[in-house]
Scaffold this active site. Structure first.
Site, PDB file in Angstrom:
ATOM      1  N   GLY A  58      -0.625  -7.663   2.036  1.00 48.71           N
ATOM      2  CA  GLY A  58       0.213  -6.266   2.444  1.00 48.71           C
ATOM      3  C   GLY A  58      -0.493  -5.331   1.779  1.00 48.71           C
ATOM      4  CE  LYS A  92      -7.742   1.355  -0.926  1.00 49.09           C
ATOM      5  NZ  LYS A  92      -8.819   0.792  -0.063  1.00 49.09           N
ATOM      6  NE  ARG A 135      -6.949   3.734   3.616  1.00 52.62           N
ATOM      7  CZ  ARG A 135      -7.077   2.410   3.436  1.00 52.62           C
ATOM      8  NH1 ARG A 135      -8.168   1.940   3.164  1.00 52.62           N
ATOM      9  NH2 ARG A 135      -6.319   1.491   3.737  1.00 52.62           N
ATOM     10  NE  ARG A 165      -4.434  -3.393   6.951  1.00 52.85           N
ATOM     11  CZ  ARG A 165      -5.231  -2.667   5.788  1.00 52.85           C
ATOM     12  NH1 ARG A 165      -5.985  -3.706   5.448  1.00 52.85           N
ATOM     13  NH2 ARG A 165      -5.082  -1.505   5.421  1.00 52.85           N
ATOM     14  CG  ASP A 221      -7.273  -8.845   3.812  1.00 49.97           C
ATOM     15  OD1 ASP A 221      -8.157  -9.684   3.831  1.00 49.97           O
ATOM     16  OD2 ASP A 221      -7.351  -8.079   3.055  1.00 49.97           O
TER      17      ASP A 221
END
Ligand code: AMP
Ligand code: MG
Length: 646
Positions: free
Chosen positions: A131, A154, A224, A231, A316
Site C-alpha cells: 500500500g 509522495k 506526481r 499497479r 507493486d
C-alpha cells in the site's frame, strides 16, 4: 451575438492568464473529479487524525482516507512546467503559497487525500499488504483539454500502510524521482510525471549506507501525476494463502471488488476495449490483458534501448496502464555492462539490466494469476506466450535500427549486428549512451573511418578503469582450492555460490589476469581491432541501406532519425548526485539546470576530452557531464555540449 461571444472568449482568456500568473489561485481552482474514490471501495471511517495514520491491515477496500502531515517552512526546489501544464498550471509567482499546497501542508479544495491499498511480489516473494506508505492520492484533476490526471504527493507523512516507516521522503530520493520522471518523459518513454519537488525544515533521520551513521535529512515532497497509480499489485489484494510465505491478500475472497476494479480500470483507462467488448466480459478482460502485455513489452524495449535500469521491478512497481513508475535506485548505464545491477540491495541481480524483459514478463504472469477467475489462467497465459516476446523483439529491433540509422531496410541479421555492437561495447568498456550518440557522425559521413575509430576508442575504458571493474570478488587461489574440493564434494558448490556466479567470477579472473599482463598500448590495439571488425560489418550494412533507396531519405534525414533516438544526455547517477549535493547545501539551481537539460535530451553534441585534460570545450560550461568523476571511479571522458539556444 458576435460581440457577446467575443467578450466571453476574452474573459476566458483573461481568466487563463490570471491562472497562469497566480499559482496559488491556480492550485486553488483546480477542478477535481475523484472518480477512483467513487468507483472503488473506500475503507469506512472519516480518516480522523489518529485513524488516518494508524498502521493496519485494510480488508475489503482499495483506499483509506488519510491526512497529509504538514511540514515546517515548505519551499520549492524545482517545478516542471511541462508536467504542471497537464493540469493547466504554471508556477511563476507566489511560490510560498504553492509550496504549502504542493507539500500537503495545506489542502487543495476538492482534493480527498487517500492511500491506496495494494500488495506485491517483492524480489519474487509475495509480500502481502504493502500500500501507499508514503504517497497519497489527492484526487483527479481535469486538465485544460479535458483529460483526467491523478495527482499524488509522495513523502507527506504516515498512512495506514506506512508500517514501521515514517511516510517521509528526503531530498535525495525526491530529487532523483523528480528529475528521472521528467527525463524519461522527454526521452519519449511512458512514465508517471513529476510536477514539483518541495523541501522543508522538517527532518527525519536516515542511515543511507546502513553503516550506523544516521543523519538528519530534510522532509521533501514530490507531486506526481499520472492517469492512475494503480499497479499490478492492486489486483493482488485478493490473493489466497501463498504457499511459500504463508501470507494472503487483505481482500481474499472478495471477487466482487476484483470485478469492480476491473470494470473501473478498463472503463477509465482502456475505453476502446470497454466499448468493443461491452457485452462479453471474458473477451473484454482478455483484450485488456493483451493490451497491458503489449504495453509492458514495449515499455521494457524502450528502457533497454536507452540503457535504463529500473532497479526494483516488484509487481507493486508495475503500472496497470504500462508506464514507468516508482523511481528509486534506478540507473542509466554508463559503461555497457549487460549484468549491471543498480540496486545495492539486489544481491542476486534479479533486477539487473539484462533481466528486465524476462522479469516484466514474470510480473505479467503474476497479474494473470491475480485476474483469476475474471480471466481464466489458460487464456491469459496463452496471451502472454503469444504476445510478449514478439512484441518486445519487434519494438526493440525497430528502435535499435533507428539508433543505428538502418531505416530503409529490415534484414534478418540486424539482430546479430546489434548484439555484436553490444558485445564490442562490453569488451572494450565503451559508454552506452556516448557510443550510440557517436554513430550518426559515421552514418552521416561527417567523419572519416579513422577519425571515427579514434572517437570510439577515446570513450572506451582504460586498462586501469577495467581493472577496477573486473577485480575478482573472491581470492582466486581460494576459489580454485574450493572448486577442487567441490569436485569430490558437490555440496561445497552451494558455499561458493550459484553456477552462474562462479562462472562469472572465473570470467572476471581471466579478464583481470589478461589486463594485469597487458599494457595500455596493447589494450588500445585490441580495442581498435575489435571496433574495426564491427565497423566493417556496420559499414557494409549501411551501404545496403543506402543502396536500397527508392525514393530514399537524405543523409541529413538519416542523421536526424539517429539523433532523435540516441540521447546526448541522460540522467547519469553522478549528475543527479551533483544536483542533490548542491540542494542539500541550499542551492537548488543545479536541480533546475539539470531539469532544463533533460528537457532536450536529443539536442547537443559530443566532444572528446583526453583523460586528465582540464580545459573545457566551448559551451561545455553549461553541460553537466563535464569530465566528472562518477561513482566507482568511472571517468566519463566524453563531455556533453548542449546545442546553442534558439
Ligand atoms: P517501494 O520500494 O517504494 O516500492 O515501496 C515498497 C513499500 O514500502 C510500499 O508499500 C511503500 O509505500 C512503502 N514505503 C516506502 N517508503 C516508505 C516510507 N518512507 N514510509 C512508509 N512506507 C514506505
Ligand atoms: Mg513502490
Amino acid at each position: 451575438m458576435f460581440s457577446f461571444a467575443l467578450t466571453g472568449a476574452l474573459t476566458a482568456m483573461k481568466r487563463a492568464l490570471l491562472f497562469a500568473a497566480s499559482p496559488g489561485r491556480g492550485l486553488r481552482s483546480l477542478t477535481f473529479d475523484n472518480l477512483a474514490l467513487r468507483s472503488l471501495p473506500v475503507e469506512p471511517g472519516d480518516g480522523t487524525e489518529e485513524e488516518a495514520r494508524l498502521s493496519r491491515q485494510v480488508p475489503g477496500a482499495c483506499f483509506s482516507r488519510v491526512r497529509p502531515t504538514p511540514v515546517k517552512n515548505p519551499r520549492l526546489v524545482a517545478a516542471s512546467s511541462s508536467a504542471l501544464e497537464l493540469l493547466g498550471l504554471s508556477l511563476e509567482e507566489e511560490e510560498e503559497e504553492a509550496a504549502e499546497y504542493l507539500s500537503g501542508s495545506r489542502l487543495l479544495p476538492g482534493s480527498e487525500p487517500a492511500a491506496h491499498c495494494y500488495c506485491g511480489h517483492q524480489f519474487g516473494n509475495f509480500a502481502g499488504q504493502l500500500g501507499d506508505g508514503a504517497a497519497m492520492y489527492l484526487g483527479e484533476v481535469l486538465g485544460p483539454t479535458g483529460e483526467r490526471w491523478e495527482i499524488q504527493i509522495k513523502g507527506a507523512g504516515l498512512t495506514p500502510f506506512s508500517r514501521q516507516a515514517d511516510g517521509r521522503k528526503v531530498l535525495r530520493s525526491s530529487i532523483r524521482e523528480f528529475l528521472c520522471s521528467e527525463a524519461m518523459h522527454h526521452l519519449g518513454i511512458q512514465t508517471t510525471r513529476a510536477g514539483s519537488c518541495v523541501t522543508s525544515d522538517s527532518s527525519v533521520v536516515r542511515d543511507i549506507f546502513y553503516d550506523g551513521n544516521p543523519k538528519e535529512e530534510k522532509c521533501t515532497i514530490v507531486l506526481r501525476i499520472a492517469p492512475t497509480f494503480l499497479r499490478f499489485g492492486s489486483f493482488e489484494i485478493f490473493k489466497e494463502l501463498d504457499e511459500f510465505t504463508g501470507r494472503r491478500g487483505p481482500s481474499v475472497n472478495r471477487n466482487d471488488i476484483r470485478v469492480q476494479m476491473l470494470d473501473y480500470v478498463i472503463g477509465a483507462f482502456y475505453p476502446d476495449i470497454q466499448l468493443k467488448h461491452a457485452d462479453n466480459k471474458v473477451e473484454r478482460n482478455a483484450a485488456f490483458f493483451r493490451e497491458i502485455t503489449r504495453r509492458t513489452a514495449r515499455l521494457v524495449a524502450e528502457w533497454q534501448c536507452v540503457g535504463f535500469c529500473h532497479g526494483v521491478l516488484n509487481t507493486d512497481n508495475m503500472s496497470i496502464v504500462g508506464v514507468t513508475i516508482d523511481y528509486g535506485p534506478y540507473g542509466f548505464l554508463d559503461r555497457y555492462d549487460p549484468d549491471h545491477i543498480c540496486n545495492g540491495s539486489d544481491n542476486m541481480g534479479r533486477y539487473a539490466y539484462n533481466k528486465q524483459p524476462e522479469i516484466c514478463k514474470w510480473n505479467l504472469g503474476k497479474l494473470a494469476e491475480a485476474l483469476v477467475p475474471e480471466l481464466p489462467l489458460d487464456i491469459s497465459q496463452s496471451i502472454l506466450e503469444e504476445e510478449y516476446d514478439p512484441e518486445f523483439q519487434r519494438c526493440y529491433l525497430q528502435k535499435m535500427r533507428k539508433k543505428l540509422g538502418l531505416v530503409q531496410l529490415e534484414r534478418e541479421d540486424d539482430g546479430k549486428l546489434i548484439s555484436d555492437l553490444l558485445e564490442t561495447m562490453n569488451a572494450t568498456g565503451a559508454d552506452f549512451t556516448n557510443t550510440f550518440r557517436a554513430l550518426s557522425r559515421y552514418a552521416g559521413d561527417s567523419i572519416s573511418s579513422e577519425d571515427f575509430l579514434d572517437l570510439l576508442l577515446e570513450q572506451c575504458a582504460s586498462a586501469e578503469e577495467l581493472k577496477v571493474v573486473f577485480k575478482p570478488k573472491m581470492d582466486p587461489r581460494q576459489l580454485s582450492m574450493m572448486l577442487m574440493l567441490a569436485q569430490s564434494n558437490p555440496q561445497l558448490f552451494a558455499l561458493i555460490g550459484t553456477k552462474t556466479d562462479i562462472s562469472k567470477e572465473l570470467e572476471r579472473i581471466e579478464r583481470y589476469t589478461e589486463l594485469q599482463e597487458s599494457s595500455e598500448e596493447q589494450l588500445l590495439k585490441d580495442n581498435r581491432a575489435r571496433w574495426t571488425e564491427w565497423l566493417h560489418k556496420y559499414s557494409d550494412r549501411l551501404s545496403k541501406d543506402r543502396a536500397s533507396v527508392g525514393d530514399g531519405i537524405s543523409l541529413a534525414e538519416r542523421v536526424e532519425i539517429m539523433d532523435s533516438h540516441n540521447p546526448a544526455f541522460v540522467l547519469r547517477n553522478y549528475i543527479a548526485q551533483n544536483a542533490i549535493d548542491a540542494a542539500e547545501n541550499g542551492d537548488f539551481s543545479e536541480v533546475r539546470r539539470v531539469l532544463k537539460l533533460l528537457e532536450n535530451p536529443y539536442n547537443g553534441n559530443l566532444s572528446v576530452l583526453e583523460s586528465g585534460e582540464e580545459e573545457e570545450a566551448p559551451g561545455a560550461a553549461a553541460g553537466p557531464a563535464r569530465h566528472s568523476q562518477a561513482p566507482g571511479g568511472w571517468q566519463t571522458r566524453i563531455i556533453w555540449i548542449p546545442a546553442e539556444k534558439g
